[in-house]
Design a protein around this motif. Sequence first.
Motif, short mmCIF file in Angstrom:
data_model
loop_
_atom_site.label_atom_id
_atom_site.label_comp_id
_atom_site.label_asym_id
_atom_site.label_seq_id
_atom_site.Cartn_x
_atom_site.Cartn_y
_atom_site.Cartn_z
N ILE A 1 31.03 59.64 10.14
CA ILE A 1 30.85 60.19 8.80
C ILE A 1 29.76 61.25 8.72
O ILE A 1 29.42 61.71 7.63
CB ILE A 1 30.58 59.08 7.77
N ASP A 2 29.19 61.64 9.83
CA ASP A 2 28.14 62.66 9.88
C ASP A 2 26.95 62.33 8.99
O ASP A 2 26.32 63.22 8.41
CB ASP A 2 28.69 64.04 9.51
N ASP A 3 26.65 61.07 8.84
CA ASP A 3 25.53 60.64 8.01
C ASP A 3 25.10 59.25 8.47
O ASP A 3 25.87 58.55 9.13
CB ASP A 3 25.94 60.61 6.54
N VAL A 4 23.90 58.87 8.08
CA VAL A 4 23.41 57.53 8.38
C VAL A 4 23.03 56.87 7.07
O VAL A 4 22.21 57.40 6.31
CB VAL A 4 22.21 57.56 9.35
N ALA A 5 23.63 55.73 6.78
CA ALA A 5 23.37 55.03 5.53
C ALA A 5 21.96 54.44 5.52
O ALA A 5 21.38 54.13 6.56
CB ALA A 5 24.40 53.92 5.34
N TYR B 1 13.89 38.41 25.74
CA TYR B 1 14.05 39.81 26.14
C TYR B 1 15.48 40.29 25.92
O TYR B 1 15.69 41.42 25.50
CB TYR B 1 13.67 40.00 27.61
N ALA B 2 16.45 39.43 26.17
CA ALA B 2 17.84 39.80 25.95
C ALA B 2 18.09 40.05 24.46
O ALA B 2 18.79 41.00 24.09
CB ALA B 2 18.76 38.70 26.47
N CYS B 3 17.53 39.22 23.61
CA CYS B 3 17.65 39.40 22.17
C CYS B 3 17.02 40.72 21.74
O CYS B 3 17.62 41.47 20.95
CB CYS B 3 17.00 38.24 21.44
N ALA B 4 15.85 41.02 22.24
CA ALA B 4 15.18 42.26 21.87
C ALA B 4 15.97 43.48 22.33
O ALA B 4 16.16 44.44 21.56
CB ALA B 4 13.78 42.29 22.48
N MET B 5 16.46 43.45 23.54
CA MET B 5 17.23 44.59 24.05
C MET B 5 18.56 44.73 23.32
O MET B 5 19.00 45.84 23.03
CB MET B 5 17.46 44.45 25.56
N LEU B 6 19.19 43.61 22.99
CA LEU B 6 20.44 43.65 22.26
C LEU B 6 20.25 44.25 20.86
O LEU B 6 21.08 45.03 20.39
CB LEU B 6 21.05 42.26 22.16
N LEU B 7 19.16 43.91 20.22
CA LEU B 7 18.86 44.50 18.91
C LEU B 7 18.68 46.01 19.00
O LEU B 7 19.21 46.75 18.18
CB LEU B 7 17.60 43.86 18.33
N ILE B 8 17.95 46.46 20.00
CA ILE B 8 17.71 47.90 20.15
C ILE B 8 19.03 48.62 20.45
O ILE B 8 19.35 49.64 19.83
CB ILE B 8 16.67 48.16 21.26
N VAL B 9 19.80 48.09 21.39
CA VAL B 9 21.05 48.74 21.77
C VAL B 9 22.05 48.73 20.61
O VAL B 9 22.71 49.74 20.35
CB VAL B 9 21.65 48.05 23.02
N SER B 10 22.13 47.63 19.89
CA SER B 10 23.09 47.57 18.78
C SER B 10 22.71 48.52 17.66
O SER B 10 23.58 49.16 17.06
CB SER B 10 23.20 46.15 18.24
N SER B 11 21.43 48.66 17.38
CA SER B 11 21.03 49.59 16.32
C SER B 11 21.31 51.04 16.71
O SER B 11 21.79 51.83 15.89
CB SER B 11 19.56 49.39 15.95
N ILE B 12 21.06 51.38 17.96
CA ILE B 12 21.35 52.74 18.41
C ILE B 12 22.84 53.01 18.41
O ILE B 12 23.31 54.08 18.00
CB ILE B 12 20.73 52.98 19.81
N ALA B 13 23.63 52.02 18.83
CA ALA B 13 25.08 52.18 18.85
C ALA B 13 25.64 52.34 17.44
O ALA B 13 26.53 53.18 17.20
CB ALA B 13 25.73 50.99 19.54
N LEU B 14 25.14 51.57 16.50
CA LEU B 14 25.61 51.68 15.12
C LEU B 14 25.27 53.04 14.51
O LEU B 14 26.08 53.64 13.80
CB LEU B 14 25.03 50.56 14.26
N VAL B 15 24.08 53.55 14.79
CA VAL B 15 23.70 54.87 14.29
C VAL B 15 24.59 55.94 14.92
O VAL B 15 25.09 56.83 14.22
CB VAL B 15 22.21 55.16 14.57
N ALA B 16 24.82 55.84 16.21
CA ALA B 16 25.68 56.83 16.88
C ALA B 16 27.09 56.79 16.30
O ALA B 16 27.70 57.84 16.06
CB ALA B 16 25.71 56.56 18.38
N TYR B 17 27.60 55.60 16.04
CA TYR B 17 28.94 55.46 15.46
C TYR B 17 29.01 56.10 14.08
O TYR B 17 29.96 56.83 13.78
CB TYR B 17 29.32 53.99 15.38
N GLN B 18 28.03 55.85 13.25
CA GLN B 18 28.06 56.43 11.91
C GLN B 18 27.92 57.94 11.94
O GLN B 18 28.54 58.64 11.15
CB GLN B 18 26.97 55.83 11.02
N VAL B 19 27.10 58.45 12.83
CA VAL B 19 26.94 59.91 12.92
C VAL B 19 28.25 60.56 13.36
O VAL B 19 28.65 61.59 12.82
CB VAL B 19 25.78 60.27 13.88
N VAL B 20 28.94 59.95 14.31
CA VAL B 20 30.20 60.51 14.77
C VAL B 20 31.28 60.40 13.70
O VAL B 20 32.04 61.34 13.47
CB VAL B 20 30.65 59.82 16.08
#
Length: 66
Positions: free
Chosen positions: A32-36, A11-30
Amino acid sequence: MKKEGFKISQYACAMLLIVSSIALVAYQVVEIDDVAAGLLYYVAQSFLLAGSIFGLDQYIRSINKK
């Protein structure tokens, strides 16, 4: 006890994957205003794996109840 620790790590692995993917998308949007495209692929794979972890556990629980 060993089985419980394994379940918590899943469960920790699953939640970490979800949180990390959302954080990476948020970082890229802030930044470079785009998502690769590669990041979108990572997000899709993260949600697929997390969904599989939670779904498989629920499926096994429903089989064991019968």
